[in-house]
Design an enzyme around this catalytic site. Structure first.
Site, PDB file in Angstrom:
ATOM      1  N   ASP A  12     -19.148 -17.377 -41.217  1.00 50.00           N
ATOM      2  CA  ASP A  12     -20.194 -16.396 -41.487  1.00 50.00           C
ATOM      3  C   ASP A  12     -19.835 -15.629 -42.750  1.00 50.00           C
ATOM      4  O   ASP A  12     -18.800 -14.960 -42.807  1.00 50.00           O
ATOM      5  CB  ASP A  12     -20.340 -15.438 -40.300  1.00 50.00           C
ATOM      6  CG  ASP A  12     -21.636 -14.643 -40.353  1.00 50.00           C
ATOM      7  OD1 ASP A  12     -22.216 -14.537 -41.442  1.00 50.00           O
ATOM      8  OD2 ASP A  12     -22.035 -14.147 -39.295  1.00 50.00           O
TER       9      ASP A  12
ATOM     10  N   ASP B 106      30.199   4.044  37.659  1.00 46.20           N
ATOM     11  CA  ASP B 106      30.455   5.208  38.534  1.00 46.20           C
ATOM     12  C   ASP B 106      30.270   4.869  40.001  1.00 46.20           C
ATOM     13  O   ASP B 106      30.041   5.761  40.815  1.00 46.20           O
ATOM     14  CB  ASP B 106      29.544   6.369  38.136  1.00 46.20           C
ATOM     15  CG  ASP B 106      28.073   6.013  38.195  1.00 46.20           C
ATOM     16  OD1 ASP B 106      27.753   4.858  38.540  1.00 46.20           O
ATOM     17  OD2 ASP B 106      27.232   6.873  37.865  1.00 46.20           O
TER      18      ASP B 106
END
EC number: 3.4.23.-
Length: 1755
Positions: free
Chosen positions: A461, A1685
Site C-alpha cells: 500500500d 487401666d
C-alpha cells in the site's frame, strides 16, 4: 526435504491407486499443512478444454518441470507425517492414471476424496493428473518459511513464477440441513466459478454462457452428490432429481431464479428497518429518502402506518436527535410529518449555530412535493488503480486500502491520504462476496486468513502511513493499549489492539524490522511502502521485486489482480505458542456487553435466537456488534441447565398437514398448564396460553382454577383484545380434548361468535405441538428465572409473564422476524428492561414516620402492561407494586444467585444499558402520588399474607448467672447486615415450627442397632452415643465456606483418600438432658488445675510420680523393674495434684434439677455449663439479666431465608437407618472451574495469575506428550465408554501460588476402562509421624521435594480417548491418551508403579514391607505422597545425591532443603511443622484453620468467651425419628459432610484429643437434627478457640540406646446406646504421641473386662506393625509396651489358666492376646485411670480432667 524432479524416479505402476506425496520441511511455527502459493499449478479454460479433447498414454504424459512442485516418491517410501492430521490417500499432480481406468464412472466408484474434484487442479478427462492438496478440508494455506529452500535465483524467474500464481479452490461445505440449501448453493456456485466452470452456470435468463461438456457434467454430478447428501436436499430438489437424477443444471437454474427474486419491496423494508441519521446529511434529503420508501411500499400493497414508521425512524436517530426516540412515550399518535418537523428543527438549529443563519422550518406541503435526491457523502469510494505503470518511482506504487494514523504523543504523525479507503477491494468476481466482509479475530495464532484474495501475502500500500496486520502471530515485542488513533479516508476510527515490531528475514539473509499495528478490523494485511522506504527498501514494479537502494534483491512481488503483494514467508513469527487471553482495553464507548449479561437480560434465551433478534432489529437500543459473542458457543448457564433439564424435545413439524393458510390472528392454539401445588391461595395455580399460528404471537393469562366460567372469561378477554387491537377476527381455535374445552358453556360461546373449535384427535399429540412446546418453553424459563434470582415460588407466574414479553420480541431463525414484527408492533427496547429478580430500592412516599427509612428493598419482576412502570416485588410489604420510583441496587453485595454469578449481574453494563431510559423517566415521568399503593391489575400476589421473617445475623452471648459481667450487646452487628443476605427471600412454611421439626427429647430404653467397623483415627463410625453438654453460647457471625486445597491430590482440608483413614470415634459429646449434674465453677476449676506446660528449649521434666504406676506383680529381677520404669519415664502423663475434699455451700446441696434449654440454642445451651445458680441469687434488671435470642439454624444459611413457603411433604429420618448408612464423607469441591477462575473473575490480579497458570499447564501437557498429536479421531468412530470427559480446574495453594490442572472426569469413568484391582498407594500418616519422630531423635536433615505433573510421567496401558482442550477448537474430534492424566482411576496406581520402579532401580532404595510408599537405603528414608517426597537423612549430601538422580528423569522442585541449624518451617501434607534439629518439633495447623474455619458458614466467637472443652458429659442425642423437609434434609446433610470432613482431617493429622467427638458426630451425618448440628457447631467453635494448639515433641534423652514404642489403651463399657462400648488407643514413640484411634466396639460387651480386652486387641496389631517400621528405619533395639487401666485384663493376658471363657468370642480374643504378648516380647503394665491419657478417646470428660490429660502433649 528438498523437492525432487519426476525424472529421478521410475513411473509408478498402473496398479497403484495412490502414491506417496513428499512435502518440504516447514518452520516450527508454521502449520505443516500449509502449501506455498507457488506450488499451485496455473490452470485456465483453454487448457481445460484442450486436455479434455485429447488422449495421452501414461508413458507419454509430459509435465513441465517446476522447482516449486513436489514430485512423487516410490510407493515404498511412507508419506511424511508433518502435522496432527494424517495424510490423505491422493494422487500426485505428475502421476498418470492407469490405462483402462476412468474416474468418470458410477458415483459410488469414485476413488478420490471430495476436495480432489476441482478441474482447477486437474483437467476433466480420463488422462487427468491429480494434484497435491491439503489433507484437511478448509485448512488455510500459507507460504513456507525461508528455511524451506524455496528461494529465487534471480528476479526474472521469481517474476515469472509468482505472476503465474492462481488463487486456490476451496471445496464447498457439506450440506447438513434442507434449510441451509439456499446458502449452500451460493458456495457451490462459487466453487464452480473458482474451478473455471463459471461459463456453465445458468445466467438470469436460465441459459449458460457456453455448452457444458460430458466430462464437466460428470464432474458437476459427482461433486453435487458428494457435498449435498440426498437426505438433506429440499423437497423441490428431490422432485427434480426423481425425474432426472443428473439434471443438476436445472437445480442451479432454479436456485439462481430464487436468488434473483428479491424484490424492491424487500430491499425497501430492509433499508427502512436499518435507517441511521445523525445530522451529517441534510434533513430534507433524509426525509425524501424515507418518504419515497414508504410511498413505494404503500403503492405495492405493503401498508406502513404512522406508528410503525415513526418507531423505525426514531430507532435510527443518534447524536442530538437521539432524545426524539423517546417521544413515543409522550405522543402515541405522532405522524411521520410531525416527526420530520422536529428533525428539521434540530438540523436547522445546528446549521444556524454553524453558519449564523436564521432557523428555517419547512411546511408540510414542501415536504410532500420535495423530490430532490441527495448523495450520501459518507459512501465509501473505490479508487481505480493503474497496474500497467512501471515507473520505479516510489510515489507511483500500487495503492490499496490507505489508512492514516495519529499518535497521541509529542511526535504526532497525522498523515491523511485522500482518495483512499479501507473498504474492501473492488472484486472482479461478483460472487466473491466473502472477501469484503469485516473480519473479527477470535484468536491470536492465525497465520493466515482463508478468505483473503491471496492468502499468505501482504498487500503493498503506497498510501498507508502505517503497516497494519490482523494476526498477532508475527508481532514481536507487542504491547497492549497503544495510545494510537488510526482512521481511514472517511475519517472512521480503526480500533488498535497492540503495537509491535514486524521482522523480515529476506533471501539475502538480512533482517529488517518496522513498526506494525495489530487490528482484526481490516480486510487485508497492509504493508506500508512509506515505512519500508524509511528502512531503505523500495518496490520496483519493473522487475516486480523489493530491493535496497544498492540494487540488492530482497523478495519478489506478486501481481495478483490489480494489486501487488509480497509473501508472508519472509516474516519471522513471534514466540507465541499458545492462545492468549485478549485483555485489550477499550474505551467506554466501544466496550461490548458480555453475552452472559444479555442472556440473562433476555430471559435466558439461546444465543442463536438473540443474534437473529438483534440482526433483524426486533430488540432495539443496541446492535449485534455491541455484544461480545466470544463466549456464546461454549457458555453454559447453570440456571438453564437446572431449570430447562428435559428428557427429549417435541417432534418437529407437529402442525397438521391439512391445515389451511390463515391470516394473522385468525388461527389460535391454546393449552392450559397446571396445577402448581403448594402455593398460597392468592397465587395462581394454572395459566392458559394462546399462540397465533401466523405471527407466533403469544399471550398468557393466570388462572386459579379450571372451572368453566374462569376459562370463559379468558376467552372473552382475548377475543376482544384481538378484535380491538389488531382489527382481526379469530376463526379457528385449536385445543385438546380436556373437559375445560369440551364443556357445553364454552362450546356455545364459540358457536355464538362464529369460531370453529379444532380438537385434537385421539392419540394425536403431534397435532397440538405448538401449544405444548410453548408451555414447555415458558415453564423452562420460569424454573430458570426462579433458580437464577432466588425469588420465592409463589412469583412463578411473574417469571412466565417476563418470559412471554421477551419471547414475543425475539426473532425466529426460520422467519427472521419476531412475533411483534409480524404483528406490526415495534421492537422491544432493551434499555427499559431489567433482569428478572434484579434487586432494587423502591421509594416509599408515605412512610410510617418521618424518621422511617424511605427506601424499601424489592426485586424487579417485569414491565407493567398498564403503565410505563415496572412490577416490583416488596417482601417487607408482602405485595407487588407498579412503580417507576426505583433505583437499581449495585455492587457485589446485591448478587442473587447461588452459582457464584459475580459476572452475571453486570452492574456497570446494566447502568450503561438503562442510562438513557432512566434519564428519560427522570425528565418526563408524571409523579404518581399514590404510586406504592397502586397495585397491578394482575397483581395476584398482592394480598398474600406472609409471616414475618426471622431475624438474621443475631449475635447473642450466654452469660452465667454467677457472672458479674453484663452480656454483650453487639451493636456493631445490628448495624451491619451480612453482604450475602442481600438476596431474594426464600419461602418459609408458616405451618412448620419447632414442635413438628425438632425431635422429641425422649430416649429409647430398648434400642436395637447393628455395628459398623471402625478405621484409624475416627470419622465415619456410627455411634449412637450421647454427646457432651455444650460449654456456652457463642457469639455468631455468618460466613461462607470455600476451602482452598493445597493441591489436587492432598489438601490441607481433607480428601477422599485421607478420610478413609480418619474415622475416629467419640463418646457422648453433648446433647440435652432434663437433669444436669452440678459442676464446679470455672474459677474454682482453674484454681485446682496445675499447669505444667513444658518449655520448648528445655527437655520435659522427669515423671516423679512413678509410685502411681502399680505393677501387676513384683518383678523378680532388677532388669524387669528397670524396663517398666524406662517405659513409663518419658510418657507425657499428667502430674496429679494433691486432692482435697470439695465442700459445696448448703444452698447448693438443696439445688433442684435445672431443666436444660440447650437444644433450642445454636450451640446447645444458654449459659455456662460449668457455672452454678444459687437459690439466693437476686433478680437483675433487664440490662443485667441473662438474655438469649434463640437463633434457628435456618437463619444462618442465607440461601434458605424465605418469606413464604407452602407446606411440603416431610421426610422421616430414623436414627438407626441413618447411622447405618454412613460409609464415607463426601468430598467437598474446593477448586474453581474455568468460568469461575477466568471468564467471570472480576479480580483482575487473580485472573491474570490464573491465566498464567493455565498457560503453564498447557505447555506442560504438550511438553510431556500427554496425547497423540499425530492423529485425531471422529467421535462417532470411538466406543463411547472409552471416551473420558476432561476439564480445567483452578486452585490457590497455601503458599499463595495459583495452580491450574487439566484433569479427566474419573468420577464418571466406565469400569471396563481400568483395572479395579489396582491401588493408588500413599504414605500412611503413622509412617510419616514415625519418620518425623525418628528424625528429631537422631538429628536428621528433613528435605521436602515436589515433582511437577507427576502423573504425566506414567504411561497409560488402556485405550482411552479424551476431548481436546477448548483452546484447540476441535469439539467434534477425539485424541488418544498416552499418559496418565490426573483424575483417571488408574493414574495413581500407574504413577506409583513408575516412581517405585525408578527409586528401586536407579536410586538404590527398597520399599519397607507392609508400609507402602516408605523407601529406605542405608542412609536415606523417603516418604512418598503422590508427587510430594519427604527425605530423611543424617547426611545432607545423601539427600542431595537422591535429588540429583531424580532430576535426571523428573522435573523435581526443592521446596525446602532443610540445611539450616535454626528453626525451619515446613508445610508437609497439611501439617505446619516447626523443626529445630536436635531440640524440638511442633506440629500444628493454625494458619490453615484461621483461613478455613471462618468460611464454614458457622457462627464463631472470635472475641467472646472461649470453650474449654469440646463437650461435657451428661447429655445424650435424642433417638426419635427426625421429620424434615426433603430439600432441607439434603442441605443439612451436605453441611454436616463439610464440617465433619474438615474436623476429621484435622483430628487425623494431630488433634487426637478430638477424635472421640469427631467420630460420634460423623456417625450422625445422615441424622442432622437440630441437636446434632448444634453439637457440631460447638466442636467447630472449640477448634477455632484452640486453633493455635500444637503437638509438641522434644528430643528424647534416653537412659538406654533403645527405641520405646508404647500403646495406651482404654475402653468405656456400655456408655454408648444399645450397650455398646467405646474403645480408644494412643501410640507413642520415645515419649512422643504419633497417633490415636477411637471407635465403637464391633461387638456388644458384657463386662468392663471384655471392653478392655477388645480395646487391647485392637491396639496390638498396629503396635506390632509400627515396631517393624521403626526397626527398618532405625536399627536400634526396640522396647514395646502396652498400658491399660484394667487389672483384670492384664491378669487374663498374663495368666496361664486355659479354662473355658464364658464367651467364646472374647475367649478367642484373650487367647490370641496371650500368644501375641508372649511371642512379640510385649510388656504389659497397669496405669492409673487418672493418668490414662487414652481416656479422652473413649468418653466426654469434664473440663478439669480433659485439660489434665492433654496439656502435657498438646498445648
Amino acid at each position: 526435504m528438498e523437492s525432487q524432479q519426476l525424472s529421478n524416479y521410475p513411473h509408478i505402476s498402473h496398479g497403484s491407486a495412490c502414491a506417496s506425496v513428499t512435502s518440504k520441511e516447514v518452520h516450527t511455527n508454521q502449520d505443516p499443512l500449509d502449501v506455498s502459493a507457488s506450488k499451485i499449478q496455473e490452470y485456465d479454460k483453454a487448457s481445460t478444454k484442450a486436455n479434455s479433447q485429447q488422449t495421452t498414454t501414461p508413458a507419454s504424459s509430459a509435465v513441465p518441470e517446476n522447482p516449486h512442485h513436489a514430485s512423487p516418491q516410490p510407493a515404498s517410501v511412507p508419506p511424511p507425517q508433518n502435522g496432527p492430521y494424517p495424510q490423505q490417500c491422493m494422487m500426485t499432480q505428475n502421476q498418470a492414471n492407469p490405462s483402462g481406468w476412468s474416474f468418470y464412472g458410477h458415483p459410488s466408484m469414485i476413488p478420490y476424496t471430495p476436495y480432489q474434484m476441482s478441474p482447477m487442479y486437474f483437467p476433466p478427462g480420463p488422462q487427468s493428473q491429480f494434484p497435491q492438496y491439503p489433507s484437511s478440508v478448509g485448512t488455510p494455506l500459507s507460504t513456507p518459511s525461508p528455511e524451506s529452500g524455496n528461494t529465487f535465483t534471480d528476479s526474472s524467474s521469481a517474476d515469472s513464477d509468482m505472476t503465474s500464481t492462481k488463487k486456490y479452490v476451496r471445496p464447498p461445505p457439506m450440506l447438513t440441513s434442507p434449510n441451509d440449501f439456499p446458502n449452500w448453493v451460493k458456495t457451490y456456485i462459487k466453487f464452480l466459478q473458482n474451478s473455471n466452470l463459471g461459463g456453465i452456470i445458468p445466467t438470469v435468463n436460465g441459459k449458460p454462457v457456453r455448452q457444458i461438456t460430458d466430462d464437466e457434467l460428470t464432474f458437476l454430478y459427482n461433486t453435487f452428490q458428494i457435498f449435498a447428501p440426498s437426505q438433506f436436499l429440499p423437497t423441490w430438489v428431490k422432485d427434480i432429481l426423481s425425474v432426472d437424477y443428473t439434471d443438476i443444471m436445472k437445480i442451479l437454474s432454479k436456485s439462481i431464479e430464487k436468488m434473483q427474486s428479491d424484490t424492491q419491496e424487500a430491499n425497501d423494508i430492509v433499508t427502512l428497518a436499518n435507517l441511521q441519521y445523525n445530522g451529517s446529511t441534510p434533513a430534507d434529503a433524509f426525509e425524501t429518502k424515507v418518504t419515497n420508501i414508504i410511498d413505494r411500499l404503500n403503492n405495492n400493497g405493503i401498508h406502513i402506518n404512522n406508528k410503525v414508521a415513526c418507531q423505525l425512524i426514531m430507532r435510527g436517530l443518534s447524536g442530538e436527535y437521539k432524545f426524539l426516540r423517546y417521544t413515543r412515550h409522550r405522543h402515541l399518535n405522532m405522524t411521520v410529518a410531525e416527526l420530520f418537523l422536529d428533525i428539521h428543527a434540530i438540523y436547522e438549529e445546528q446549521q444556524g449555530s454553524r453558519n449564523s443563519k436564521p432557523n428555517y422550518r419547512r411546511n408540510r406541503s414542501d415536504e410532500k412535493n420535495d423530490s430532490r435526491s441527495y448523495t450520501n457523502t459518507t459512501k465509501p469510494k473505490v479508487i481505480a488503480r493503474n497496474p500497467q505503470k512501471t515507473n520505479n518511482s516510489k510515489s507511483k506504487t500500487a495503492r490499496a486500502h490507505n489508512v492514516s494514523t495519529s499518535i497521541n504523543s509529542p511526535s504526532t504523525d497525522n498523515d491523511s491520504i485522500s482518495k483512499s479507503t479501507t473498504e474492501p477491494i473492488q472484486l472482479n468476481n461478483k460472487h466473491d462476496l466473502h472477501l469484503g466482509q469485516k473480519l473479527t479475530e477470535s484468536t491470536v495464532n492465525h497465520t493466515n486468513h482463508s478468505d483473503d484474495e491471496l492468502p499468505g501475502h501482504l498487500l503493498l500500500d503506497s498510501g498507508a502511513s502505517r503497516t497494519l496486520i490482523r494476526s498477532a502471530h508475527h508481532i514481536h515485542s507487542a504491547s497492549s493499549n497503544p495510545d494510537i488513533n488510526v482512521v481511514d479516508a472517511q475519517k472512521r476510527n480503526i480500533p488498535i489492539n497492540a503495537i509491535g515490531d514486524l521482522q523480515f528475514h529476506f533471501q539475502d539473509n538480512t533482517k529488517t524490522s518496522i513498526k506494525v499495528l495489530h487490528t482484526p478490523n481490516i480486510a487485508y494485511d497492509l504493508l506500508s511502502l512509506n515505512e519500508l522506504a524509511a528502512v531503505d527498501i523500495t518496490a520496483c514494479f519493473t522487475k516486480n521485486v523489493l530491493e535496497r537502494s544498492d540494487g540488492t534483491v530482497l523478495a519478489p512481488i506478486v501481481k495478483y489482480g490489480d494489486f501487488y503483494w509480497v509473501s508472508k514467508k519472509y516474516l519471522l513469527p513471534s514466540n507465541i505458542s499458545v492462545p492468549t487471553i485478549n485483555n485489550v482495553h477499550t474505551s467506554e464507548s466501544t466496550r461490548k456487553y458480555p453475552y452472559p449479561f444479555i442472556h440473562r437480560m433476555l430471559a435466558h434465551a439461546n444465543a442463536q435466537t438473540i443474534r437473529y433478534s438483534l440482526k433483524n432489529n426486533t430488540i432495539t437500543y443496541f446492535n449485534e456488534s455491541d455484544v461480545d459473542w466470544s463466549s456464546a458457543i461454549d457458555y453454559q448457564c447453570p440456571d438453564c441447565l437446572i431449570g430447562k433439564s428435559t428428557k427429549h424435545r417435541h417432534i418437529k413439524g407437529s402442525r397438521l398437514k391439512y391445515q389451511n393458510s390463515y391470516e394473522p390472528f385468525q388461527y389460535l392454539h391454546t393449552d392450559i398448564f397446571g396445577p402448581v401445588h403448594n402455593l398460597p391461595n392468592s397465587a395462581p395455580s394454572y395459566f392458559i396460553s394462546f399462540t397465533d399460528e401466523t405471527t407466533k404471537f403469544r399471550w398468557v393469562y393466570p388462572l386459579h382454577d379450571r372451572r368453566e366460567d374462569s376459562i370463559l372469561d379468558v376467552f372473552t378477554t382475548i377475543l376482544a383484545f384481538i378484535k380491538n387491537q389488531f382489527q382481526a377476527s379469530v376463526l379457528v381455535i385449536q385445543m385438546d380434548r380436556g373437559s375445560e374445552y369440551t364443556n357445553r358453556t364454552l362450546h356455545k360461546f364459540l358457536e355464538k361468535n362464529g369460531i370453529t373449535p379444532c380438537y385434537t384427535t385421539t392419540a394425536d399429540s403431534r397435532a397440538h405441538g405448538v401449544a405444548e412446546r410453548l408451555n414447555r418453553t415458558l415453564l423452562d424459563d420460569c424454573r430458570t428465572q426462579l433458580q437464577c434470582s432466588g425469588l420465592p415460588n409463589h412469583l412463578w407466574f411473574s417469571a412466565i409473564e417476563f418470559s412471554t414479553i421477551v419471547r414475543n420480541s425475539l426473532a425466529s431463525p426460520k422467519s427472521k422476524k419476531s412475533a411483534r414484527q409480524h404483528a406490526g408492533l415495534a421492537g422491544l427496547d432493551i434499555s427499559t428492561l431489567l433482569p428478572f429478580g434484579q434487586p432494587v430500592i423502591v421509594n416509599d412516599h408515605n412512610p410510617n414516620s418521618k424518621i422511617h427509612p424511605r427506601g424499601i428493598p424489592g426485586y424487579a419482576l417485569h414491565p407493567s402492561r398498564n403503565s410505563y412502570g415496572y412490577i416490583i416485588y416488596l417482601p417487607s410489604l408482602k405485595k407487588t407494586v407498579d412503580t417507576t420510583n426505583y433505583v437499581i441496587l449495585q455492587g457485589k453485595d446485591s448478587r442473587l444467585d447461588q452459582f457464584n454469578y459475580d459476572a452475571l449481574t453486570f452492574d456497570e453494563d446494566l447502568n450503561r444499558l438503562t442510562a438513557s431510559y432512566q434519564s428519560f423517566i427522570a425528565s418526563n415521568e408524571i409523579q404518581q402520588s399514590n404510586d406504592l399503593n397502586i397495585e397491578s391489575d394482575h397483581d395476584f400476589q398482592s394480598d398474600i399474607e406472609l409471616y414475618p421473617e426471622q431475624p438474621r445475623n443475631v449475635l447473642s452471648k450466654a452469660v452465667s448467672p454467677t457472672d458479674s459481667t453484663p452480656p454483650s450487646t453487639h451493636t456493631e452487628d445490628s448495624k451491619r447486615v451480612s453482604k450475602t443476605n442481600i438476596r431474594a427471600p426464600r419461602e418459609v412454611d408458616p405451618n412448620i415450627s419447632e414442635s413438628n421439626i425438632l425431635p422429641s427429647k425422649k430416649r429409647s430404653s430398648t434400642p436395637q442397632i447393628s455395628d459398623i467397623e471402625s478405621t484409624d483415627s475416627g470419622g465415619m463410625h456410627r455411634l449412637d452415643v450421647p454427646l457432651l453438654a455444650p460449654m456456652s453460647q457463642s457469639n455468631t457471625h455468618e460466613s461462607s465456606y470455600a476451602s482452598k486445597s493445597k493441591d489436587f491430590r492432598h489438601s490441607d482440608s481433607y480428601s477422599e483418600n485421607e478420610t478413609n483413614h480418619t474415622n475416629v470415634p467419640i463418646s457422648s459429646t453433648g446433647g440435652t438432658n432434663n437433669k444436669t449434674v452440678p459442676q464446679i465453677s470455672d474459677q474454682e476449676t482453674e484454681k485446682r488445675i496445675i499447669h505444667r506446660s513444658p518449655s520448648i528449649d528445655a527437655s520435659p521434666p522427669e515423671n516423679n510420680s512413678s509410685h502411681n504406676i502399680v505393677p501387676i506383680k513384683t518383678p523378680t529381677t532388677v532388669s524387669e523393674q528397670n524396663t517398666e520404669e524406662s517405659i513409663i519415664a518419658d510418657l507425657p502423663l499428667p502430674d496429679l495434684p494433691p486432692e482435697s475434699p470439695t465442700e459445696f455451700p448448703d444452698p447448693f446441696k438443696e439445688l433442684p434439677p435445672i431443666n436444660s434449654h440447650q437444644t433450642n440454642s445454636s450451640l446447645g445451651g444458654i449459659g455456662d455449663s460449668n457455672a452454678y445458680t444459687t437459690i439466693n441469687s437476686k433478680k437483675r434488671s433487664l440490662e443485667d439479666n441473662e438474655t438469649e435470642i434463640k437463633v434457628s439454624r435456618d437463619t444462618w444459611n442465607t440461601k434458605n431465608m424465605r418469606s413464604l413457603e407452602p407446606p411440603r411433604s416431610k421426610k422421616r429420618i430414623h436414627l438407626i437407618a441413618a447411622v447405618k448408612a454412613v460409609k464415607s464423607i463426601k468430598p467437598i469441591r474446593t477448586t474453581l472451574r474455568y468460568d469461575e477462575a477466568i471468564t467471570y473473575n472480576k479480580d483482575i490480579k487473580e485472573k491474570e495469575k490464573y491465566i498464567e497458570a493455565y498457560h503453564k499447564e498447557v505447555n506442560q501437557l504438550l511438553k510431556m506428550n500427554t496425547w497423540d498429536t499425530d492423529k485425531y479421531y471422529d467421535r462417532k468412530e470411538i466406543d463411547p465408554k472409552r471416551v473420558i470427559n476432561s476439564m480445567f480446574i483452578f486452585n490457590k495453594k497455601r503458599d499463595g501460588t495459583h495452580k491450574a490442572r487439566f484433569v479427566a472426569r474419573g468420577d464418571i469413568q466406565h469400569p471396563d476402562t481400568y483395572d479395579t484391582g489396582m491401588q493408588s498407594n500413599t504414605v500412611h500418616h503413622y509412617a510419616l509421624m514415625t519418620s518425623l519422630s525418628l528424625a528429631l531423635d537422631n538429628n536428621y536433615y528433613i528435605t521436602q521435594l515436589d515433582i511437577s505433573s507427576a502423573y504425566l510421567y506414567a504411561d497409560i496401558k488402556e485405550e482411552l480417548y479424551i476431548r481436546p482442550p477448548p483452546h484447540l477448537g476441535m469439539n467434534d474430534k477425539l485424541i488418544r491418551l498416552k499418559k496418565s492424566l490426573y483424575g483417571l482411576k488408574q493414574s495413581g496406581a500407574n504413577w506409583y508403579e513408575t516412581i517405585k520402579s525408578y527409586l528401586i532401580k536407579q536410586c538404590g532404595m527398597e520399599e519397607v514391607r507392609g508400609w507402602s510408599c516408605v523407601f529406605k537405603n542405608s542412609q536415606v528414608t523417603i516418604c512418598l505422597f503422590v508427587d510430594d517426597m519427604i527425605l530423611f537423612s543424617k547426611d545432607l549430601n545423601a539427600n542431595k545425591k537422591i535429588i540429583t538422580t531424580l532430576k535426571k528423569q523428573y522435573d523435581t522442585k526443592i521446596i525446602n532443603l532443610g540445611e539450616s541449624d535454626n528453626e525451619i518451617q515446613y508445610d508437609i501434607l497439611g501439617l505446619e511443622i516447626k523443626y529445630q534439629r536436635g531440640k524440638y518439633m511442633k506440629l500444628g495447623m493454625e494458619k490453615s484453620l484461621t483461613e478455613k474455619l471462618p468460611k464454614l458458614n458457622v457462627p464463631l466467637n472470635p472475641k467472646g468467651k472461649k470453650l474449654r472443652a469440646p463437650g461435657q458429659p451428661g447429655h445424650y442425642i435424642d433417638q426419635d425419628e427426625l421429620e424434615i423437609d426433603e430439600d432441607e434434609y439434603k442441605e443439612k446433610v451436605h453441611e454436616m459432610q463439610k464440617l465433619i470432613g474438615l474436623a476429621s482431617y484435622v483430628g487425623y493429622k494431630f488433634r487426637f484429643d478430638l477424635l472421640y467427638y469427631i467420630n460420634t458426630l460423623a456417625q450422625h451425618i445422615l441424622f442432622p437434627s437440630r441437636q446434632v448440628l448444634d453439637m457440631t457447631y460447638e466442636l467447630i467453635q472449640f477448634m477455632w478457640d484452640t486453633r493455635d494448639k500444637q503437638l509438641i515433641w522434644h528430643k528424647n534423652k534416653p537412659t538406654k540406646p533403645d527405641n520405646k514404642l508404647v500403646a495406651i489403651s482404654d475402653a468405656s463399657y456400655g456408655n454408648q446406646p444399645y450397650y455398646k462400648s467405646q474403645i480408644g488407643n494412643i501410640f507413642l514413640l520415645n515419649g512422643k504421641v504419633i497417633g490415636g484411634k477411637s471407635t465403637k466396639a464391633s461387638l456388644t460387651c458384657t463386662s468392663t473386662t471384655e471392653a478392655e480386652i477388645h480395646a487391647v486387641s485392637e491396639a496390638i496389631p498396629l503396635l506390632n506393625n509400627l515396631s517393624h517400621l521403626v526397626q527398618e528405619l532405625n536399627k536400634k533395639p526396640i522396647i514395646k509396651g502396652l498400658l491399660t487401666d484394667s487389672r483384670s485384663t492384664i491378669s487374663i493376658i498374663k495368666s496361664t489358666n486355659e479354662e473355658k471363657f464364658r464367651n467364646r468370642f472374647f475367649g478367642t480374643k484373650a487367647m490370641r492376646l496371650r500368644d501375641e504378648v508372649s511371642g512379640n516380647n510385649l510388656y504389659v503394665y497397669y496405669i492409673e485411670t487418672k493418668k490414662n491419657i487414652a481416656d479422652v478417646m473413649t468418653k466426654p470428660l469434664p473440663i478439669k480432667t480433659f485439660k489434665l490429660l492433654t496439656n502435657k502433649w498438646i498445648h
